[in-house]
Design a protein around this motif. Structure first.
Motif, PDB file in Angstrom:
ATOM      1  N   LYS B  94      -3.626 -15.813  40.551  1.00  0.00           N
ATOM      2  CA  LYS B  94      -5.072 -15.761  40.729  1.00  0.00           C
ATOM      3  C   LYS B  94      -5.737 -16.971  40.105  1.00  0.00           C
ATOM      4  CE  LYS B  94      -5.567 -11.571  42.465  1.00  0.00           C
ATOM      5  NZ  LYS B  94      -5.872 -11.448  43.881  1.00  0.00           N
ATOM      6  N   GLU B  95      -6.799 -17.423  40.746  1.00  0.00           N
ATOM      7  CA  GLU B  95      -7.647 -18.426  40.110  1.00  0.00           C
ATOM      8  C   GLU B  95      -8.782 -17.718  39.380  1.00  0.00           C
ATOM      9  OE1 GLU B  95      -8.975 -21.292  42.940  1.00  0.00           O
ATOM     10  OE2 GLU B  95      -7.014 -22.273  42.963  1.00  0.00           O
ATOM     11  N   CYS B  96      -9.266 -18.368  38.333  1.00  0.00           N
ATOM     12  CA  CYS B  96     -10.379 -17.820  37.566  1.00  0.00           C
ATOM     13  C   CYS B  96     -11.427 -18.919  37.379  1.00  0.00           C
ATOM     14  CB  CYS B  96      -9.869 -17.326  36.212  1.00  0.00           C
ATOM     15  SG  CYS B  96     -11.170 -16.643  35.170  1.00  0.00           S
ATOM     16  N   SER B 101     -13.431 -15.528  30.612  1.00  0.00           N
ATOM     17  CA  SER B 101     -12.450 -14.457  30.759  1.00  0.00           C
ATOM     18  C   SER B 101     -12.058 -14.212  32.212  1.00  0.00           C
ATOM     19  CB  SER B 101     -13.001 -13.152  30.172  1.00  0.00           C
ATOM     20  OG  SER B 101     -14.135 -12.735  30.916  1.00  0.00           O
ATOM     21  N   PHE B 102     -10.952 -13.493  32.370  1.00  0.00           N
ATOM     22  CA  PHE B 102     -10.422 -13.130  33.677  1.00  0.00           C
ATOM     23  C   PHE B 102     -10.599 -11.614  33.840  1.00  0.00           C
ATOM     24  CE2 PHE B 102      -6.592 -11.720  36.116  1.00  0.00           C
ATOM     25  CZ  PHE B 102      -6.873 -12.358  37.316  1.00  0.00           C
ATOM     26  N   PHE B 126       5.562 -11.385  36.176  1.00  0.00           N
ATOM     27  CA  PHE B 126       4.512 -12.078  35.430  1.00  0.00           C
ATOM     28  C   PHE B 126       3.268 -12.289  36.282  1.00  0.00           C
ATOM     29  CE2 PHE B 126       7.691 -14.978  37.162  1.00  0.00           C
ATOM     30  CZ  PHE B 126       6.963 -15.982  37.794  1.00  0.00           C
ATOM     31  N   LEU B 127       2.260 -12.808  35.610  1.00  0.00           N
ATOM     32  CA  LEU B 127       1.006 -13.143  36.262  1.00  0.00           C
ATOM     33  C   LEU B 127       0.813 -14.647  36.079  1.00  0.00           C
ATOM     34  CD1 LEU B 127      -1.672 -11.895  37.462  1.00  0.00           C
ATOM     35  CD2 LEU B 127      -2.475 -11.714  35.099  1.00  0.00           C
ATOM     36  N   ILE B 128       0.343 -15.306  37.142  1.00  0.00           N
ATOM     37  CA  ILE B 128      -0.049 -16.714  37.011  1.00  0.00           C
ATOM     38  C   ILE B 128      -1.564 -16.769  37.173  1.00  0.00           C
ATOM     39  CG2 ILE B 128       0.024 -19.003  38.098  1.00  0.00           C
ATOM     40  CD1 ILE B 128       2.930 -18.541  38.825  1.00  0.00           C
ATOM     41  N   VAL B 129      -2.243 -17.274  36.162  1.00  0.00           N
ATOM     42  CA  VAL B 129      -3.701 -17.418  36.261  1.00  0.00           C
ATOM     43  C   VAL B 129      -4.082 -18.862  35.996  1.00  0.00           C
ATOM     44  CG1 VAL B 129      -5.943 -16.785  35.256  1.00  0.00           C
ATOM     45  CG2 VAL B 129      -4.223 -15.022  35.638  1.00  0.00           C
ATOM     46  N   ARG B 130      -4.851 -19.421  36.902  1.00  0.00           N
ATOM     47  CA  ARG B 130      -5.371 -20.778  36.688  1.00  0.00           C
ATOM     48  C   ARG B 130      -6.846 -20.721  36.330  1.00  0.00           C
ATOM     49  NH1 ARG B 130      -4.347 -25.252  41.098  1.00  0.00           N
ATOM     50  NH2 ARG B 130      -2.315 -25.259  40.020  1.00  0.00           N
TER      51      ARG B 130
END
Ligand SMILES: [Mg+2]
Ligand SMILES: [Mg+2]
Lengths: 201, 201
Positions: B94-96, B101-102, B126-130
């Motif tokens: 997900k992009e943030c 905060s996400f 896992f989670l990938i957050v940008r």
């Protein structure tokens, strides 16, 4: 001769109540099995959504977005994958209406390449083929599927080839295509399996 | 403090040439990385097709079937899964756009349940957050994501939480989101990794 993974010629019978699959019956049976595995913490395996190219979407007020133009894409992978005891599991499933053989053209060359690629990652990879006229569902390890595809010089897998290279998959009403039984016997210690705490009975 | 999986505080920097993702940039970067992994026999990871419900299909003569009515379905799993060194690997990306905060609502409760289910199968999940404003892309192990979701009593993951619980993912032009580097350091012996013959350099 039918190979059974543990060497024994156990008389496994399919308890299908239906008179044999037609069309999407195998897929629906596998979905039932996968749901059963999920509920029992046995394995997490899902069918991938059908790949499509979306061209046009309408966004009507106060209702859900509606896709009004889209096309089917050729699949670049197999239809099913998931997790089992830490391992990556991958398979394609097909019905076969012929009593004689299962044609190569029922698989896409992309899917063969995909099976090769996941085997390089030590995947548990296989093909499930149901001969609907016999109501027999076979598990064939991907390496044999690929080898015959590449080296047989023919264009189909004969029915007898499945008996030689495959394993008959047992089933019951609640768990119609119990392929994990074959996976356990090919990849895991059956004794250990019986005592495991992963919910598999 | 940013945790690095090997305990060292190595100064990993992202070599993104873009000025930071917008919209689908992260997805496109991950696709590039996955293609790179596939070409190098590093890993086989694909994005799942968008799940849709097909209502109406036209079959025009002499041309491809055309879907004329379909709707988006809620995803019941994460978007990405695949095989790496025999292991099952699973993640959501997900992009943030926020710097603060996400939000929990960026993930579906189904996806949290799915991550729980695959963890029971010893998945690498896992989670990938940008964070697009910082051009920082984090890897967060699924157990931490789930724990905070269930027990924090809040409704978002603060940016600082990612620095505490996540790992900054390095990248390059050809391999923009090199998450396998983190996987190797968390799950495999880094020394062994360097000498492995699976094509990973
Ligand atoms: Mg298919
Ligand atoms: Mg998604």
């Amino acid at each position: 001769m039918i190979n059974y993974p543990n060497g024994k010629k156990k008389n496994w019978t399919s308890n299908h109540t239906s008179a044999g699959g037609r069309g999407m019956k195998l897929e629906s049976d596998i979905n039932t099995t996968n749901q059963w595995y999920l509920s029992n913490d046995t394995a997490v395996v899902h069918k991938k959504p059908t790949p499509i190219t979306i061209v046009k979407v309408d966004y009507p007020k106060r209702s859900a977005a509606k896709i009004t133009e889209a096309y089917f894409k050729l699949p670049s992978t197999t239809d099913y994958n998931g997790a089992y005891r830490g391992r990556y599991l991958d398979f394609e499933a097909k019905e076969c209406a012929s009593k004689a053989s299962f044609p190569f053209k029922s698989l896409h060359p992309h899917q063969i390449s995909h099976l090769e690629a996941v085997l390089k990652q030590q995947a548990i990879a296989f093909l499930i083929v149901r001969f609907t006229q016999f109501d027999e569902t076979y598990y064939v390890p991907a390496d044999r599927v690929i080898d015959y595809w590449q080296n047989s010089g023919t264009s189909s897998y004969p029915y007898a080839w499945f008996k030689e290279n495959g394993y008959l998959i047992p089933g019951s009403y609640v768990n119609p295509v119990d392929y994990i039984q074959i996976v356990d016997q090919l990849y895991f210690d059956p004794q250990k399996e019986r005592n495991s705490s992963n919910g598999y009975k």
